[in-house]
Design a protein around this motif. Structure first.
Motif, PDB file in Angstrom:
ATOM      1  N   GLY A 278       0.834  -1.191   0.000  1.00 33.77           N
ATOM      2  CA  GLY A 278       0.000   0.000   0.000  1.00 33.77           C
ATOM      3  C   GLY A 278       0.867   1.238   0.000  1.00 33.77           C
ATOM      4  O   GLY A 278       1.836   1.339   0.765  1.00 33.77           O
ATOM      5  N   LEU A 279       0.560   2.193  -0.855  1.00 32.31           N
ATOM      6  CA  LEU A 279       1.377   3.395  -0.984  1.00 32.31           C
ATOM      7  C   LEU A 279       1.124   4.318   0.205  1.00 32.31           C
ATOM      8  O   LEU A 279      -0.009   4.452   0.675  1.00 32.31           O
ATOM      9  CB  LEU A 279       1.077   4.095  -2.299  1.00 32.31           C
TER      10      LEU A 279
ATOM     11  N   ALA B   3      -2.210   4.927   3.387  1.00 34.04           N
ATOM     12  CA  ALA B   3      -1.912   5.642   4.632  1.00 34.04           C
ATOM     13  C   ALA B   3      -1.533   7.074   4.301  1.00 34.04           C
ATOM     14  O   ALA B   3      -0.681   7.318   3.451  1.00 34.04           O
ATOM     15  CB  ALA B   3      -0.795   4.960   5.402  1.00 34.04           C
ATOM     16  N   LEU B   4      -2.168   8.017   4.992  1.00 33.28           N
ATOM     17  CA  LEU B   4      -1.919   9.440   4.803  1.00 33.28           C
ATOM     18  C   LEU B   4      -1.321  10.043   6.065  1.00 33.28           C
ATOM     19  O   LEU B   4      -1.725   9.690   7.173  1.00 33.28           O
ATOM     20  CB  LEU B   4      -3.226  10.177   4.506  1.00 33.28           C
TER      21      LEU B   4
ATOM     22  N   ALA C 219       8.021   5.639  -1.427  1.00 36.67           N
ATOM     23  CA  ALA C 219       6.560   5.751  -1.383  1.00 36.67           C
ATOM     24  C   ALA C 219       5.913   4.674  -0.517  1.00 36.67           C
ATOM     25  O   ALA C 219       4.682   4.599  -0.464  1.00 36.67           O
ATOM     26  CB  ALA C 219       5.988   5.660  -2.801  1.00 36.67           C
ATOM     27  N   THR C 220       6.729   3.878   0.163  1.00 33.41           N
ATOM     28  CA  THR C 220       6.176   2.781   0.968  1.00 33.41           C
ATOM     29  C   THR C 220       6.949   2.652   2.285  1.00 33.41           C
ATOM     30  O   THR C 220       6.559   3.203   3.301  1.00 33.41           O
ATOM     31  CB  THR C 220       6.211   1.453   0.181  1.00 33.41           C
TER      32      THR C 220
ATOM     33  N   LYS D 258       3.470  -8.391   8.922  1.00 34.63           N
ATOM     34  CA  LYS D 258       2.943  -7.042   8.753  1.00 34.63           C
ATOM     35  C   LYS D 258       1.481  -7.098   8.337  1.00 34.63           C
ATOM     36  O   LYS D 258       0.977  -8.118   7.868  1.00 34.63           O
ATOM     37  CB  LYS D 258       3.761  -6.263   7.720  1.00 34.63           C
ATOM     38  N   GLN D 259       0.801  -5.969   8.503  1.00 38.89           N
ATOM     39  CA  GLN D 259      -0.595  -5.928   8.106  1.00 38.89           C
ATOM     40  C   GLN D 259      -0.712  -5.986   6.583  1.00 38.89           C
ATOM     41  O   GLN D 259       0.179  -5.554   5.848  1.00 38.89           O
ATOM     42  CB  GLN D 259      -1.258  -4.664   8.658  1.00 38.89           C
ATOM     43  N   ALA D 260      -1.826  -6.547   6.146  1.00 41.52           N
ATOM     44  CA  ALA D 260      -2.039  -6.790   4.714  1.00 41.52           C
ATOM     45  C   ALA D 260      -2.555  -5.527   4.041  1.00 41.52           C
ATOM     46  O   ALA D 260      -3.755  -5.347   3.828  1.00 41.52           O
ATOM     47  CB  ALA D 260      -3.009  -7.944   4.518  1.00 41.52           C
ATOM     48  N   ASP D 261      -1.626  -4.616   3.744  1.00 42.12           N
ATOM     49  CA  ASP D 261      -1.910  -3.418   2.952  1.00 42.12           C
ATOM     50  C   ASP D 261      -1.199  -3.587   1.620  1.00 42.12           C
ATOM     51  O   ASP D 261       0.041  -3.650   1.574  1.00 42.12           O
ATOM     52  CB  ASP D 261      -1.370  -2.159   3.638  1.00 42.12           C
ATOM     53  N   PHE D 262      -1.950  -3.660   0.522  1.00 39.10           N
ATOM     54  CA  PHE D 262      -1.304  -3.767  -0.784  1.00 39.10           C
ATOM     55  C   PHE D 262      -2.233  -3.216  -1.853  1.00 39.10           C
ATOM     56  O   PHE D 262      -3.427  -2.996  -1.635  1.00 39.10           O
ATOM     57  CB  PHE D 262      -0.904  -5.212  -1.109  1.00 39.10           C
ATOM     58  N   ILE D 263      -1.650  -2.996  -3.031  1.00 40.55           N
ATOM     59  CA  ILE D 263      -2.432  -2.579  -4.194  1.00 40.55           C
ATOM     60  C   ILE D 263      -2.137  -3.517  -5.349  1.00 40.55           C
ATOM     61  O   ILE D 263      -1.058  -4.115  -5.419  1.00 40.55           O
ATOM     62  CB  ILE D 263      -2.130  -1.122  -4.606  1.00 40.55           C
TER      63      ILE D 263
END
Length: 512
Positions: free
Chosen positions: A106-107, A180-181, A415-416, A436-441
């Motif tokens: 995830g970016l 994530a911002l 960016a990550t 790690k948590q499953a944040d991806f694109i």
């Protein structure tokens, strides 16, 4: 120094839009309630083992691990395994064919400002263009006035308006792959932004912009433009309400505009609060050539020296646009572990020479510093992290006169992985690793651009766009599928936004 960026290349639009007595938007009011709850769809159930296979994985880990025909296994919110096709697991509940798409972490956009309440007066033929106060070294007095005004805008919005505006603004980031911002001060309410993040299913370090002074030309003392104690109280309320929130998506990150917008008293308060609560904090530090002279004229110290004297140069500080440090300050920033961030795709819009004039940000990367990339903020969508990665990859290679200054895998980490560290979430997100948590694109890569490419990440960064993002997972939940939100109807989000800004703009004043 695209610090606040409530405007981009049209600074004067702010004054025109918000000047007292003018009503460029007519007398529109919020005559019907916003549809703030009806459109929300239920989050997807968790607890199952979900296998995503047939994907080209760039993990963005420190070793730059790449898996050409890979898979990733998610249980609840976390990654429990990943590997190549020869190791494909058999124990799963749901199987998803990734159809050869790129899978990236995830970016992470650590420096962003929610600014969509502002109007857009640009013309399609560029007849509106004039030098911005960021260009030509920076107009410190004009920026100080503008930043002080921005810090008051959120107070003039209702929570309902702020939520509708934030949902649309933050959706444009989520849709473009940002999971994530980092809010470094916005023209909105912190509560509204945090609630919007939870509703959308994305992560947010939410802020309260601190800016209590401005520096006026030919005046040797700062001019106070805000109540320092009141802004400090807002930081405390922010932390107590949102830091380590039970949703698992929201944390706090108090911020100040910069060395020319904060009194000593405000910086002392920030240092005390950050130490007491152990939270990350942010500022725009040494971003403009003219800033040093003005800050030294009033305070007798450079911007970086002021922060150092206050004990603010730590590994909890996110310092943005830091391109004008002295040689001694350059080394001090490395020694203290300050997290550096830049917005490589935005500087050209504002006429800033942040990458090219001193080359410091590229040298930080060369020296192994984890410099993160970001989009900065603006009054409309100006690009996501794909475009920021392109700016980093091409801009630093050109400025450093070497194609190895920022190769594609390093641009991806800006960016990550590096952004995760900057937001103090490195143990949870930023790379595709077990635990790690499953944040991806998932990124579409099945057209002509990729046919002759042996480096699909490079092709995406150089020729792709935010619109190529197909699906987004955050904490094990698909929040975007096939380019659409799984929780909201995009058209209804936009209509709510239009109603909210029509009402809010009629009562928002402007900088004097």
């Amino acid at each position: 120094m695209s610090c606040s960026c409530l405007t981009s290349s049209r600074f004067s639009a702010l004054t025109r839009a918000y000047s007292a007595g003018s009503e460029p938007f007519g007398s529109a009011q919020l005559t019907e309630p916003l549809n703030l709850h009806a459109v929300r769809k239920k989050p997807q159930p968790q607890g199952k083992r979900t296998l995503i296979h047939n994907v080209f994985i760039y993990t963005a880990d420190e070793a730059n691990t790449t898996i050409a025909n890979g898979w990733l296994l998610v249980h609840d919110k976390r990654i429990i395994a990943l590997g190549g096709v020869s190791q494909l697991p058999l124990d799963y509940d749901v199987s998803i064919d990734g159809q050869g798409k790129l899978m990236l972490p995830g970016l992470i956009n650590p420096h962003w400002h929610e600014s969509f309440v502002a109007p857009n007066f640009e013309s399609p033929d560029d007849s509106h263009l004039e030098p911005t106060p960021y260009s030509n070294g920076g107009d410190i007095q004009a920026l100080g006035s503008m930043f002080g005004f921005i810090s008051t805008v959120g107070d003039k919005l209702t929570l309902e308006e702020g939520l509708a505006i934030a949902r649309w603004s933050m959706w444009t980031q989520l849709r473009s792959g940002t999971t994530a911002l980092g809010d470094v001060g916005s023209a909105n309410k912190a509560d509204a932004m945090a609630l919007a993040a939870i509703d959308l299913g994305m992560r947010l370090r939410v802020s309260r912009w601190g800016s209590d002074i401005m520096l006026e030309a030919n005046k040797s003392t700062p001019t106070y433009i805000a109540d320092t104690a009141a802004q400090t109280a807002d930081w405390l309320a922010l932390i107590e309400t949102w830091n380590n929130h039970s949703s698992g998506l929201v944390g706090a990150m108090p911020s100040v505009m910069g060395a020319f917008g904060s009194s000593d008293k405000q910086l002392e308060a920030l240092a005390s609060i950050a130490q007491q609560y152990d939270v990350p904090y942010a500022t725009h530090l040494a971003p403009l050539k003219h800033e040093r002279l003005e800050v030294e004229r009033v305070f007798g110290r450079s911007p970086i020296a002021r922060f150092d004297d206050m004990g603010l140069l730590t590994n909890k500080l996110l310092a943005v646009h830091t391109a004008y440090a002295s040689d001694e300050e350059y080394q001090r920033l490395i020694t203290t572990g300050v997290n550096l961030c830049h917005s490589p795709a935005h500087y050209g819009m504002l006429g800033e020479a942040t990458i090219s004039e001193t080359g410091q940000l590229g040298r930080f990367l060369r020296d192994g510093v984890w410099v993160s990339s970001s989009t900065d903020g603006d009054i409309s969508f100006i690009g996501g992290m794909c475009e920021a990665m392109r700016g980093a990859h091409l801009g630093h290679n050109e400025a450093q006169n070497c194609n190895t200054a920022c190769p594609p895998t390093l641009a991806l980490k800006t960016a990550t992985l590096f952004g995760a560290k900057a937001l103090d979430w490195l143990s949870e997100i930023g790379s595709l690793e077990v635990g790690k948590q499953a944040d991806f694109i998932l990124v579409n890569n099945d057209d002509y651009r990729y046919k002759l490419s042996a480096h699909p990440l490079r092709t995406f960064i150089v020729t792709g766009s935010s619109h190529d993002v197909d699906s987004v997972m955050v904490a094990g939940d698909f929040v975007v599928k096939d380019g659409r939100s799984t929780r909201f109807d995009e058209d209804e989000l936009y209509q709510d936004y239009l109603k909210a800004v029509a009402a809010a703009r009629t009562r928002i004043g402007g900088p004097s």
